[in-house]
Structure formats: structure tokens, C-alpha cells
Scaffold this motif. Structure first.
Motif, PDB file in Angstrom:
ATOM      1  N   LEU A 217       0.878  -1.173   0.000  1.00  0.00           N
ATOM      2  CA  LEU A 217       0.000   0.000   0.000  1.00  0.00           C
ATOM      3  C   LEU A 217       0.912   1.217   0.000  1.00  0.00           C
ATOM      4  CD1 LEU A 217      -2.508  -1.148   2.802  1.00  0.00           C
ATOM      5  CD2 LEU A 217      -2.463  -1.788   0.388  1.00  0.00           C
ATOM      6  N   LEU A 218       1.325   1.625  -1.179  1.00  0.00           N
ATOM      7  CA  LEU A 218       2.463   2.546  -1.286  1.00  0.00           C
ATOM      8  C   LEU A 218       2.122   3.984  -0.891  1.00  0.00           C
ATOM      9  CD1 LEU A 218       4.203   1.138  -4.481  1.00  0.00           C
ATOM     10  CD2 LEU A 218       4.500   0.480  -2.084  1.00  0.00           C
ATOM     11  N   GLY A 219       0.837   4.283  -0.675  1.00  0.00           N
ATOM     12  CA  GLY A 219       0.486   5.585  -0.133  1.00  0.00           C
ATOM     13  C   GLY A 219       0.845   5.715   1.336  1.00  0.00           C
ATOM     14  N   LYS A 220       1.017   4.574   2.008  1.00  0.00           N
ATOM     15  CA  LYS A 220       1.178   4.616   3.462  1.00  0.00           C
ATOM     16  C   LYS A 220       2.581   5.101   3.835  1.00  0.00           C
ATOM     17  CE  LYS A 220      -0.520   2.709   7.636  1.00  0.00           C
ATOM     18  NZ  LYS A 220      -0.942   4.048   8.044  1.00  0.00           N
ATOM     19  N   LYS A 221       3.418   4.262   4.443  1.00  0.00           N
ATOM     20  CA  LYS A 221       4.712   4.755   4.925  1.00  0.00           C
ATOM     21  C   LYS A 221       5.621   5.187   3.769  1.00  0.00           C
ATOM     22  CE  LYS A 221       3.684   3.391   9.183  1.00  0.00           C
ATOM     23  NZ  LYS A 221       3.074   4.292  10.148  1.00  0.00           N
ATOM     24  N   CYS A 222       5.536   4.485   2.627  1.00  0.00           N
ATOM     25  CA  CYS A 222       6.452   4.790   1.514  1.00  0.00           C
ATOM     26  C   CYS A 222       6.281   6.222   1.020  1.00  0.00           C
ATOM     27  CB  CYS A 222       6.233   3.809   0.367  1.00  0.00           C
ATOM     28  SG  CYS A 222       6.727   2.110   0.740  1.00  0.00           S
ATOM     29  N   PHE A 223       5.037   6.608   0.714  1.00  0.00           N
ATOM     30  CA  PHE A 223       4.769   7.953   0.217  1.00  0.00           C
ATOM     31  C   PHE A 223       4.614   8.927   1.380  1.00  0.00           C
ATOM     32  CE2 PHE A 223       1.707  10.449  -2.879  1.00  0.00           C
ATOM     33  CZ  PHE A 223       2.329  11.637  -2.518  1.00  0.00           C
ATOM     34  N   ALA A 224       3.690   8.602   2.308  1.00  0.00           N
ATOM     35  CA  ALA A 224       3.289   9.565   3.337  1.00  0.00           C
ATOM     36  C   ALA A 224       4.431   9.960   4.258  1.00  0.00           C
ATOM     37  CB  ALA A 224       2.127   9.008   4.149  1.00  0.00           C
ATOM     38  N   LEU A 225       5.465   9.119   4.372  1.00  0.00           N
ATOM     39  CA  LEU A 225       6.602   9.470   5.222  1.00  0.00           C
ATOM     40  C   LEU A 225       7.926   9.492   4.455  1.00  0.00           C
ATOM     41  CD1 LEU A 225       5.677   7.687   8.577  1.00  0.00           C
ATOM     42  CD2 LEU A 225       5.544  10.126   8.020  1.00  0.00           C
ATOM     43  N   ARG A 226       8.330   8.387   3.811  1.00  0.00           N
ATOM     44  CA  ARG A 226       9.692   8.362   3.249  1.00  0.00           C
ATOM     45  C   ARG A 226       9.855   9.369   2.111  1.00  0.00           C
ATOM     46  NH1 ARG A 226       8.864   2.573   3.625  1.00  0.00           N
ATOM     47  NH2 ARG A 226       9.566   1.880   5.690  1.00  0.00           N
ATOM     48  N   ILE A 227       8.932   9.375   1.154  1.00  0.00           N
ATOM     49  CA  ILE A 227       9.038  10.355   0.065  1.00  0.00           C
ATOM     50  C   ILE A 227       8.551  11.728   0.529  1.00  0.00           C
ATOM     51  CG2 ILE A 227       8.115  11.019  -2.197  1.00  0.00           C
ATOM     52  CD1 ILE A 227      10.340   8.940  -2.396  1.00  0.00           C
ATOM     53  N   ALA A 228       7.455  11.783   1.280  1.00  0.00           N
ATOM     54  CA  ALA A 228       6.931  13.082   1.724  1.00  0.00           C
ATOM     55  C   ALA A 228       7.908  13.795   2.650  1.00  0.00           C
ATOM     56  CB  ALA A 228       5.584  12.896   2.418  1.00  0.00           C
ATOM     57  N   SER A 229       8.695  13.050   3.445  1.00  0.00           N
ATOM     58  CA  SER A 229       9.667  13.720   4.315  1.00  0.00           C
ATOM     59  C   SER A 229      10.708  14.465   3.479  1.00  0.00           C
ATOM     60  CB  SER A 229      10.341  12.721   5.264  1.00  0.00           C
ATOM     61  OG  SER A 229      11.120  11.761   4.566  1.00  0.00           O
ATOM     62  N   VAL A 230      11.076  13.900   2.318  1.00  0.00           N
ATOM     63  CA  VAL A 230      12.008  14.576   1.403  1.00  0.00           C
ATOM     64  C   VAL A 230      11.337  15.794   0.771  1.00  0.00           C
ATOM     65  CG1 VAL A 230      13.411  14.311  -0.677  1.00  0.00           C
ATOM     66  CG2 VAL A 230      13.225  12.418   0.947  1.00  0.00           C
ATOM     67  N   GLN A 231      10.088  15.623   0.320  1.00  0.00           N
ATOM     68  CA  GLN A 231       9.351  16.763  -0.227  1.00  0.00           C
ATOM     69  C   GLN A 231       9.234  17.884   0.806  1.00  0.00           C
ATOM     70  OE1 GLN A 231       5.830  14.363  -1.322  1.00  0.00           O
ATOM     71  NE2 GLN A 231       6.148  14.995  -3.447  1.00  0.00           N
TER      72      GLN A 231
END
Length: 596
Positions: A217-231
Motif C-alpha cells: 500500500l504505497l500511499g502509506k509509509k512509503c509515500f506519506a513518510l519516506r518520500i513526503a519527508s524529502v518533499q
């Protein structure tokens, strides 16, 4: 909607590239409709992936492969261009090497399957804090879970067609169906072929081989934290592993609080708390992730980027978290790796029901006397947030909610008091950077050793954590910012005989009351070596009948205990090398001086 209806050239060419590589039998663009969701659920019932439950209504049970039951941190990589940018807390792979390996792994991997295109929004679609993503997957299980956890709609395609940026997410279970071969109820690849990878510079997530939870569920930790933290780092906002609470006092005054806790520290219980003190109300904005941006008024506004709860089922009951149970019992939920009773209901350890027999999560007969767990310890429920009985009316406000305080905490049976207010923003960042839980004697390192989990972001920060600490410090230096106050809480202090000194659960509302009042400077605090502590005489302890010795420890400073953990803090900071901001060792040295 068909592929030919997509106007955005970047989206269209990216999608075509993956279709050509994975060679699915069909491509379906998901619209988030109930009709499509029901069709997929019925399809999975027929294939043996889902069992339709008798209770809760409109809900399903799924059992994964026993080797695919949790996030696989050891197979999770940050593929930044430079290894040093991933930092010491992340696994790293060179982007070119990882892409070359994926060219092999993904070739033909969706043969015999359908490629689902999931356009989704993290956060209310019209919110200025929200972000869009598109996930490609060959798993119907992922589609129906993403439809609960995010806002799935083909209108997102229209937003992207109009120029909105989006995060590219690709997922496959990694098991093509050759020559009409029968499918498995839970297809997945062996561990050595599982990868969960993040490309921060290009805002991409590519996951292969696992169908479970945050791996898929790539919206969860992958997007919402790992990528979003970079954004967030690049764009000047915050993406944090935090629940968001709405607190209303007896006079009707409202404040919103963000709280970061590592796993097993009572985060979901706090998010859905039933307060024990009269006249107070606690409501939920979110139980896991907060995205925050400054408004024109200098206030920090937060949204919950998720639309559902992906909660750990074991331990959840009407005693521990009645509002979570009410959310689950409203139905429309997916249960993964729970047990099932003979009359078609789900069950897990510490559930309110006590069945005499059932079928466990690996399809074996189970009784209380068999000595095995009925549900996997990481068994999950996926439930819509909208049906939570204490969801706040503002939870989908596009503007977000104004944050007055941040709470940090870990599981500490010694040293750390019940609640401690930071002396300054820098001191608060030091608190977050040294968040830790105590390891048990059974864990490597032994009792008394601290497992540091800064800001509860250890597995989720998508870049060098030293730079992440600096980002927090920079937030505090923003001109005109109305900064939240920062507090460190500890519900888990124990006496010498092992008893919990603090009752926890709904009585944590007493701590929230003090924090609420401190935000208005409406109650006093005593200056100590470690921060600002409550005076127990002005703290609401009515009806608790606590021994005076416990009160003294919960509201006091264990000077020798603090001195004993200082070397572990120094060792923790040393990991970040020359990217550790100078403000943090300075805070540590000042703490040493104050302790004497």
C-alpha cells in the motif's frame, strides 16, 4: 476511463513503459467507486483470497502467505543519487543498479494478471497540503485497501492532466501466471526477491514481491513518510509520524495536538481515548501521520493525509480502545491474518469474545488450550476513518487544523517523568532526537539499554537523519512562526516491584489537560534540570489514590538515572557524524551541566 483518455504526457508515457515491461493481460483504471470495489471483493472471494464475514457487515478476512506478514525493513532501500544522503539509518542502493535489477525482475511479471492503475490523493483532494500519487499494481487486495486508506478517484487523473505533480508508485506481487496456471490465494515472491525502494530525487516508489501492508500500500509509509519527508524538507513543511488529536475543555475551548510515539507505545489508544476527567472531550483527526504547513498567519496547520486506519488488531478491545472497536464493528473493513470463528466472525488475542474453537490465521483448528496464537501478532484491520465515532468534524477540512503542541514519548520504565515541557524549541528538538524505549532483557543488548527512535521516524525518514534534525531546527527559525510547544510524555514508568505507577488509558487525559493549560500559560510549571515539570499539587490526581512515592517519582527528576543515560545519548548522536547539527550536542552539554 481508458488509457487513451489520459492527456498528461508524463503520466501516459510512464504508464505505457510499465505496461510494456510487465505485459499484463489487461489494464484497469480504478475510479474508487463502490461498484468497482464490490466487484474486486467478489472476485477475491471466488479466488480464495477473501472470506466474506458474517460480522462485521460488508467485511472480509484475508490470510497472507506465512512469509509475507509485515514490513520488511531489511529489504527497504533509499535509492538516493549519493549514498551519504540516505544516511546511517537507511539501507541504500545505487539508483542505476536498482533500476537495472528491476528491468529483469519486472519483465513479464504481470503476465496472466491485471494491471490496476490507482490514482489517489493523500489528504482531502482540494487541500493545499495534499499530494497526489498513482500506484500501478497487479494486486486486487492492494486496490481495495488503498480505496480505504487513501482517496481513490479518476478525477485525480484530471488534476494530473491539468498539470498537478504526482508521485509515481509501482508494485507487483512478483508472480506471473504462466499458461493459465492456477493462482495462489496470496501470491508473493521469495524474500531474496522482495524490494521496497524509494527514489527521492525523482519522487518514485518501486516495490516488488510482497503483497502486505506498507510494502504494497504505497500511499502509506512509503509515500506519506519516506518520500513526503524529502518533499517536506525541500519545500519547507513537515511530514511526520504523528497522530492528531482535537481536545475540547469543559468551557468549550479547542486545541489540536500532534503526538509521535514509536510502535507499542499506545499511539492508537491515545488517538481514540475516552477521557476520565469530567467535561473534557477528545476527538481524532488521525492516528498515524500528520502533514503540516505554515499558514499566512504563521500558524502550523495539519492534515491527516490518510482516509482510513490500518491498525494492529491483537490487543484491541472494548477495554483498551473502545472507539477502535466501534469503528471496526461498523463494518466495511478488511482483516488480514486474524482468526475466524466457526460462525464467521473475526477474532484475535485480547478480543472481547472468548470462543472455544476457531480457525487460526494459517487455517488450522485452534482452541484456547492449543498453546498457539490464533491471530498473527501483526494482524491488521483496515477501516474507513469516517466511521470512527470520535472522528472530529474538522478531519477533512482542506485548510487543516492549527497545532498548539507536539508530544513525544517512548516506553521508559525508569528515569523519564510523566510529562516534561521543553524549555525552548531547540530543547524540544533535542527531546525528539533522543526519543527512546528501553529494551527488555530478552532483546540483544539487555535491560536498561535504550533503543533510540528519533521523532518515531527511524524506519521512515527518507533522507539523512542529521539533515532531518536540522530541518526541525530550521522550522523553529521561520520568521513570524507561531510554534507549537513541545512536551515529552511517559505512560510506562514502573516501580521497583514492576507495577505501573500511572494508570494510563483514559487517565492520560489528565496529562492532556495540563498540556492544554500550559499552552495558555494557565497553570504553573517548575523549572528543573531536564525541563518544565508539573507541580503535583496543581495537577489533577483526584480519585487515583496513588502512593506518595509514586507521585514523587512521576513528577520528579532522577538525577543519577539521567546521568547514567547521557553516554548512550552521546553514542546515538555520534552515528550522524558531521551532519549532526551543532545545536544538539550543545543541548546535551547544557543538560549535563544542569544535572551537575
Amino acid at each position: 476511463m481508458q488509457m487513451t483518455d489520459i492527456k498528461n504526457v508524463e503520466l501516459k508515457s510512464w504508464l505505457q513503459k510499465w505496461v510494456d515491461l510487465t505485459t499484463p493481460d489487461a489494464v484497469v483504471i480504478c475510479d474508487g467507486s463502490q461498484k468497482q470495489n464490490d466487484e474486486l471483493c467478489n472476485q477475491m472471494v471466488k479466488s480464495g483470497t477473501f472470506i466474506k464475514l458474517n460480522n462485521p457487515p460488508n467485511s472480509y478476512l484475508c490470510r497472507s502467505d506465512p512469509d509475507d506478514v509485515a514490513r520488511v525493513e531489511e529489504r527497504t532501500y533509499i535509492c538516493s543519487e549519493k549514498q551519504e544522503d540516505a544516511g546511517p539509518t537507511n539501507h541504500w542502493r545505487a539508483p542505476a543498479d536498482m533500476r537495472a535489477e528491476f528491468d529483469v525482475l519486472f519483465k513479464g511479471c504481470m503476465k496472466g494478471r491485471t494491471l490496476y492503475v490507482i490514482p489517489f490523493s493523500m489528504g482531502p483532494v482540494e487541500s493545499p497540503i495534499a499530494k497526489f500519487g498513482v500506484e500501478l499494481t497487479d494486486s486486487a487486495y492492494v486496490v481495495v485497501n488503498m480505496s480505504i486508506m487513501t482517496r481513490v478517484s479518476d478525477t485525480i487523473i484530471g488534476k494530473i492532466d491539468a498539470g498537478a505533480p504526482f508521485v509515481k508508485c509501482v508494485h507487483s506481487v512478483g508472480m506471473p501466471l504462466e499458461d493459465a496456471k492456477a493462482d495462489l490465494p496470496w501470491p508473493s515472491a521469495p524474500m531474496e526477491k522482495k524490494y521496497i525502494t524509494h527514489f527521492p530525487e525523482t519522487r518514485e516508489i518501486i516495490s516488488f514481491g510482497s503483497g502486505y501492508g506498507g510494502n504494497a500500500l504505497l500511499g502509506k509509509k512509503c509515500f506519506a513518510l519516506r518520500i513526503a519527508s524529502v518533499q517536506a524538507h525541500d519545500e519547507g513543511w513537515m511530514a511526520e509520524h504523528m497522530l492528531i488529536l482535537k481536545l475540547t475543555n469543559p468551557a468549550g475551548k479547542v486545541k489540536f495536538v500532534g503526538a509521535a510515539f514509536p510502535s507499542a507505545c499506545g499511539k492508537t489508544n491515545l488517538a481514540m481515548m475516552e477521557p476520565t476527567i469530567p467535561g473534557w472531550k477528545v476527538e481524532t483527526i488521525g492516528d498515524d501521520i500528520a502533514w503540516m504547513k505554515f499558514g499566512e498567519d504563521g500558524q502550523l496547520y495539519a492534515i491527516n493525509p490518510e482516509a482510513g486506519f490500518f491498525g494492529v488488531a491483537p490487543g484491541t478491545s472494548m477495554h483498551s480502545n473502545p472507539n477502535a472497536m466501534r469503528t471496526i464493528n461498523a463494518g466495511n473493513s478488511i482483516f488480514t491474518n486474524c482468526a475466524i470463528t466457526l460462525d464467521g466472525k473475526v477474532w484475535w488475542e485480547d478480543h472481547d469474545d472468548s470462543p472455544s474453537e476457531l480457525v487460526d490465521w494459517v487455517r488450522r483448528p485452534w482452541t484456547p488450550a492449543c498453546g498457539r496464537k490464533g491471530a498473527h501478532p501483526n494482524a491488521r484491520f483496515t477501516s474507513p476513518a469516517r466511521q470512527c465515532p470520535v472522528i472530529a468534524s474538522e478531519w477533512e477540512d482542506p485548510k487543516g487544523v492549527p497545532i498548539s503542541a507536539f508530544l513525544f514519548g517512548g516506553r521508559r520504565k525508569t528515569v523519564v517523568p510523566l510529562v516534561n515541557e521543553a524549555k525552548s524549541w531547540e530543547h524540544g528538538v533535542f527531546m525528539g532526537a533522543t526519543m527512546a524505549s528501553e529494551m527488555t532483557a530478552a532483546a540483544r543488548g539487555g535491560a536498561g539499554q535504550l533503543r533510540f527512535d528519533p521523532f518515531a521516524m527511524l524506519p521512515f525518514c527518507g533522507y539523512h537523519m542529521g539533515d532531518y534534525f536540522k530541518h526541525w531546527l530550521n522550522i523553529g527559525n521561520k520568521p513570524g512562526a507561531k510554534l507549537p510547544k513541545i512536551f515529552y510524555v511517559n505512560w510506562f514508568r514502573r516501580g521497583a516491584d514492576g507495577h505501573f505507577m500511572w494508570p494510563g488509558f483514559g487517565d492520560n487525559s489528565r496529562v492532556l489537560e495540563w498540556i492544554f493549560n500550559r499552552c495558555d500559560n494557565a497553570v504553573s510549571a517548575k523549572e528543573t534540570a531536564i525541563g518544565l515539570l508539573p507541580d503535583p499539587k496543581t495537577f489533577d490526581l483526584k480519585g487515583l489514590n496513588m502512593p506518595q512515592a509514586d507521585i514523587d517519582e512521576l513528577f520528579g527528576v532522577d538525577v543519577e538515572g539521567w546521568k547514567a543515560v547521557l553516554p548512550q545519548m552521546e553514542e546515538h548522536f555520534a552515528k550522524f557524524g558531521d551532519r549532526l547539527p551543532a545545536e544538539l550536542p550543545k543541548q546535551l552539554n547544557e543538560l549535563k551541566k544542569r544535572l551537575g
